[in-house]
Design an enzyme around this catalytic site. Structure first.
Site, short mmCIF file in Angstrom:
data_model
loop_
_atom_site.label_atom_id
_atom_site.label_comp_id
_atom_site.label_asym_id
_atom_site.label_seq_id
_atom_site.Cartn_x
_atom_site.Cartn_y
_atom_site.Cartn_z
N HIS A 264 -7.34 -6.40 -7.34
CA HIS A 264 -6.20 -5.65 -7.90
C HIS A 264 -5.31 -6.66 -8.63
CE1 HIS A 264 -2.99 -2.39 -7.45
NE2 HIS A 264 -2.24 -3.45 -7.69
N HIS B 131 -2.65 -7.94 -11.52
CA HIS B 131 -1.60 -7.64 -12.49
C HIS B 131 -1.73 -8.66 -13.62
CE1 HIS B 131 0.85 -4.40 -10.55
NE2 HIS B 131 0.04 -4.73 -9.54
N ARG C 237 -0.02 6.03 -10.31
CA ARG C 237 0.78 5.48 -9.20
C ARG C 237 1.37 4.10 -9.55
NH1 ARG C 237 1.49 1.01 -6.16
NH2 ARG C 237 -0.76 0.69 -6.02
N ASP C 238 0.58 3.06 -9.51
CA ASP C 238 1.11 1.72 -9.80
C ASP C 238 1.68 1.68 -11.22
OD1 ASP C 238 1.72 -0.96 -9.40
OD2 ASP C 238 -0.30 -1.55 -8.83
N CYS D 91 5.54 -3.52 -9.92
CA CYS D 91 6.02 -3.14 -8.60
C CYS D 91 7.54 -3.29 -8.57
CB CYS D 91 5.38 -4.02 -7.54
SG CYS D 91 6.02 -3.70 -5.88
N ASN E 203 -0.55 -3.52 -14.00
CA ASN E 203 -1.94 -3.86 -13.71
C ASN E 203 -2.62 -4.24 -15.01
OD1 ASN E 203 -1.69 -1.15 -11.61
ND2 ASN E 203 -2.53 -3.04 -10.80
P1 HMG Z 1 12.99 2.04 5.92
O1 HMG Z 1 14.30 2.32 5.25
O2 HMG Z 1 12.82 0.75 6.61
O3 HMG Z 1 12.54 3.16 6.93
O4 HMG Z 1 11.84 2.25 4.83
P2 HMG Z 1 13.24 4.28 7.71
O5 HMG Z 1 12.18 4.83 8.63
O6 HMG Z 1 14.54 3.77 8.30
O7 HMG Z 1 13.55 5.41 6.62
C1 HMG Z 1 14.59 5.34 5.67
C2 HMG Z 1 14.73 6.68 4.97
O8 HMG Z 1 13.53 7.00 4.27
C3 HMG Z 1 14.96 7.82 5.95
O9 HMG Z 1 15.71 8.82 5.25
C4 HMG Z 1 13.56 8.32 6.19
O10 HMG Z 1 13.53 9.67 6.59
C5 HMG Z 1 12.94 8.17 4.82
P3 HMG Z 1 17.27 9.07 5.57
O11 HMG Z 1 17.34 9.34 7.03
O12 HMG Z 1 17.96 7.76 5.20
O13 HMG Z 1 17.63 10.21 4.68
N1 HMG Z 1 11.49 7.98 4.87
C6 HMG Z 1 10.63 8.70 4.15
N2 HMG Z 1 10.80 9.71 3.28
C7 HMG Z 1 9.71 10.22 2.73
N3 HMG Z 1 8.45 9.77 2.98
C8 HMG Z 1 8.25 8.75 3.82
C9 HMG Z 1 9.37 8.17 4.45
N4 HMG Z 1 9.51 7.17 5.32
C10 HMG Z 1 10.82 7.06 5.58
N5 HMG Z 1 7.02 8.30 4.05
C11 HMG Z 1 9.58 2.49 4.05
C12 HMG Z 1 10.49 1.93 5.12
C13 HMG Z 1 8.21 1.89 4.21
C14 HMG Z 1 9.54 4.00 4.18
C15 HMG Z 1 10.20 2.11 2.66
O14 HMG Z 1 10.41 0.73 2.65
C16 HMG Z 1 9.33 2.49 1.51
O15 HMG Z 1 9.15 3.69 1.22
N6 HMG Z 1 8.76 1.51 0.81
C17 HMG Z 1 7.81 1.75 -0.25
C18 HMG Z 1 7.90 0.70 -1.29
C19 HMG Z 1 6.88 0.98 -2.35
O16 HMG Z 1 6.43 2.09 -2.56
N7 HMG Z 1 6.54 -0.10 -3.09
C20 HMG Z 1 5.60 -0.01 -4.18
C21 HMG Z 1 4.19 0.24 -3.73
S1 HMG Z 1 3.37 -1.22 -3.11
C22 HMG Z 1 2.74 -1.99 -4.54
O17 HMG Z 1 3.04 -1.58 -5.64
C23 HMG Z 1 1.73 -3.12 -4.37
C24 HMG Z 1 0.30 -2.67 -4.63
O18 HMG Z 1 0.17 -2.14 -5.94
C25 HMG Z 1 -0.64 -3.88 -4.48
C26 HMG Z 1 -0.18 -5.10 -5.24
O19 HMG Z 1 0.03 -5.02 -6.47
O20 HMG Z 1 -0.03 -6.13 -4.60
C27 HMG Z 1 -0.15 -1.59 -3.63
MG MG Z 2 -0.01 -3.33 -7.74
#
Ligand code: HMG
Ligand code: MG
Length: 284
Positions: free
Chosen positions: A205, A207, A13-14, A238, A247
């Site tokens: 966690h 990096h 994933r990450d 990310c 990581n």
């Molecule tokens: P948004 O654009 O604000 O939300 O996204 P929305 O509800 O308006 O949806 C936009 C579009 O996405 C729509 O599609 C929804 O249907 C679709 P459209 O109508 O335009 O065709 N949608 C989805 N599709 C599939 N599955 C879903 C989903 N939700 C909405 N679940 C949202 C808000 C949170 C969805 C978006 O910002 C997002 O997906 N963000 C994820 C970002 C991400 O994955 N970042 C990396 C992971 S975090 C990380 O790495 C940190 C971590 O490792 C810890 C650390 O290191 O600190 C965990």
């Molecule tokens: Mg991370």
């Protein structure tokens, strides 16, 4: 000090989420199977996020459908909203995770909403998860530094960590998203967090951007933290944390812990082999 640490393997994933070129589903599944063989008790395998935001995770359903049945490892995935959890339910996953931030700017960039809005959203996710007996882990990103606004107040990390515990998360993973933490800033952050969440419910966690992840793990260990997230081969980063590297490499964490006489249950020879395969999945 108990002499066991749980390593939560993040590679699929990450590790892969930031790869520019799409990694074939079959390669993701091979990576997961190989990690199971290494003896990991927990592996984060996918994200049920918007494929427009993170195209690399668009095949989450396909990956999860091909997870080995009856494996000794537990499998987890990110679920940013009810839509994501609904996609994850019934797939055989063992747990899911929600991800909040201690930085307003990072929250906006990563999940397109404020911290308060994210907590309200996660309340709904946790309610639905509870109805389905699905354990939920909580992340707090930017626990020492934010890529957009710099140093983060420890009190803010503690506030968000406690809020996620109150929503029902079983554990909080403290994310040094951009790898800028030092033992000093990590200790200050833990001073605040440990006032409101016990060490048994925390994970680290880290990096590896600044090469200090192992020191930060050592600092967290000495404060009682016994769960650490890492990625085989040091894969990853990310997409919403520009310049941040992956990581900390699982190989480095396992070597460090075994050197301290702490058990992980990981087979280091098999892990080295998976590390070589993981590096072939890097496209940039
Ligand atoms: P948004 O654009 O604000 O939300 O996204 P929305 O509800 O308006 O949806 C936009 C579009 O996405 C729509 O599609 C929804 O249907 C679709 P459209 O109508 O335009 O065709 N949608 C989805 N599709 C599939 N599955 C879903 C989903 N939700 C909405 N679940 C949202 C808000 C949170 C969805 C978006 O910002 C997002 O997906 N963000 C994820 C970002 C991400 O994955 N970042 C990396 C992971 S975090 C990380 O790495 C940190 C971590 O490792 C810890 C650390 O290191 O600190 C965990
Ligand atoms: Mg991370």
């Amino acid at each position: 000090m108990s002499d066991q640490v749980l390593i939560f393997e993040m590679g699929p994933r990450d590790g892969l989420q930031n790869e520019k070129q799409f990694v074939e589903t079959a390669d993701k599944v091979k990576l997961i199977n190989d990690l199971v063989d290494c003896g990991f008790r927990k592996i984060e395998v996918a994200s049920f996020v918007s494929p427009k935001w993170v195209p690399q995770m668009a095949d989450a359903e396909d990956v999860v459908a091909q997870l080995p049945k009856g494996a000794s490892s537990k499998f987890a995935a990110l679920t940013p909203n009810v839509r994501g959890l609904t996609r994850a339910l019934g797939t055989g996953l063992d747990e899911v995770a929600v991800f909040a931030s201690a930085s307003e700017a990072f929250s906006q960039k990563n999940i397109n909403c404020s911290i308060e809005e994210s907590l309200a959203r996660y309340q709904e996710v946790l309610d639905l998860a509870r109805e389905n007996d699905m354990p939920v882990r909580g992340y707090v990103s930017c626990v020492t530094d934010c890529p957009y606004t710099g140093a983060i107040a420890p009190s803010e990390v503690a506030r968000v960590a406690k809020a996620l515990i109150d929503l029902g998360c079983y554990e909080i993973s403290l994310g040094d998203t951009i790898g800028k933490g030092t033992p000093e800033t990590v200790n200050k952050m833990l001073d605040a967090v440990l006032d409101v969440v016990p060490a048994e419910r925390l994970a680290g966690h880290f990096h590896e951007t600044s090469g200090r992840a192992i020191e930060n793990i050592a600092a967290s260990l000495s404060r009682g933290v016994r769960v650490f997230d890492s990625s085989v081969g040091g894969l990853g980063g990310c997409p919403y944390a520009p310049g941040a590297s992956g990581n900390v490499a699982t190989e480095a964490v396992v070597a460090f812990l075994h050197g301290q006489g702490i058990e992980t249950g990981i087979d280091v020879d098999k892990l080295a082999e998976v590390g070589r395969f993981a590096k072939t999945l890097r496209t940039d």
